[in-house]
Design a protein around this motif. Structure first.
Motif, PDB file in Angstrom:
ATOM      1  N   VAL A 278       0.544  -1.413   0.503  1.00 21.48           N
ATOM      2  CA  VAL A 278       0.168  -0.107  -0.240  1.00 21.48           C
ATOM      3  C   VAL A 278       0.896   1.139  -0.210  1.00 21.48           C
ATOM      4  CG1 VAL A 278      -1.510   1.206   1.434  1.00 21.48           C
ATOM      5  CG2 VAL A 278      -2.149  -1.364   0.859  1.00 21.48           C
ATOM      6  N   LEU A 279       2.011   0.944   0.742  1.00 25.65           N
ATOM      7  CA  LEU A 279       2.987   2.406   0.478  1.00 25.65           C
ATOM      8  C   LEU A 279       3.088   2.743  -0.988  1.00 25.65           C
ATOM      9  CD1 LEU A 279       4.564   2.179   4.532  1.00 25.65           C
ATOM     10  CD2 LEU A 279       2.808   3.689   3.510  1.00 25.65           C
ATOM     11  N   SER A 280       3.926   1.893  -1.372  1.00 24.85           N
ATOM     12  CA  SER A 280       4.463   1.260  -2.263  1.00 24.85           C
ATOM     13  C   SER A 280       3.769   1.965  -3.374  1.00 24.85           C
ATOM     14  CB  SER A 280       4.740   0.029  -2.617  1.00 24.85           C
ATOM     15  OG  SER A 280       5.452   0.054  -4.840  1.00 24.85           O
ATOM     16  N   ASP A 281       2.727   1.483  -3.252  1.00 20.50           N
ATOM     17  CA  ASP A 281       0.899   2.160  -4.054  1.00 20.50           C
ATOM     18  C   ASP A 281       0.875   3.626  -4.057  1.00 20.50           C
ATOM     19  OD1 ASP A 281       0.554   0.158  -5.753  1.00 20.50           O
ATOM     20  OD2 ASP A 281      -1.361  -1.098  -4.587  1.00 20.50           O
ATOM     21  N   ILE A 282       0.890   4.108  -2.525  1.00 21.75           N
ATOM     22  CA  ILE A 282       0.459   5.454  -2.814  1.00 21.75           C
ATOM     23  C   ILE A 282       1.792   6.804  -2.772  1.00 21.75           C
ATOM     24  CG2 ILE A 282       1.027   7.174  -0.907  1.00 21.75           C
ATOM     25  CD1 ILE A 282      -0.899   4.831   1.374  1.00 21.75           C
TER      26      ILE A 282
END
Length: 112
Positions: free
Chosen positions: A63-67
């Protein structure tokens, strides 16, 4: 927390199409306000995604990578929207025979 995820190709394609349609509308109506609204929308998205990144310590790495990738696309859209705003503002100034604050894109068009 829901977010506009630009890592999804369908979402990115949809946002790009909406961006192009709004840009065409702003150019045809010769209203720089439309381009300015688009610019502030992308800036607001960037701020929201940045806040989500900063407060998301408990989120997974995916999720942090997607953000992070979404924030990169936000920055790209902010840059494109800013250049579009300057372009439409120049068109509007020429149509209304107003003096533009500055010719911000002359440096770009002279080299093209």
């Amino acid at each position: 927390m829901p977010m506009i995820n630009f890592t999804n190709p369908l979402t990115l394609l949809t946002v790009t199409l909406v961006y192009v349609l709004i840009l065409i509308l702003a150019k045809e109506l010769k209203k720089s306000l439309i381009a300015a609204i688009m610019l502030f929308t992308f800036v607001a998205l960037l701020v929201v995604h940045t806040i989500m990144y900063m407060t998301g310590e408990s989120l997974s790495l995916d999720v942090l990578s997607d953000i992070t990738y979404t924030m990169v696309f936000d920055l790209i859209f902010v840059l494109l929207s800013f250049i579009s705003y300057l372009w439409v503002d120049d068109i509007e100034a020429k149509v209304k025979k107003k003096k533009s604050i500055d010719n911000s894109l002359d440096w770009f068009w002279n080299k093209v």
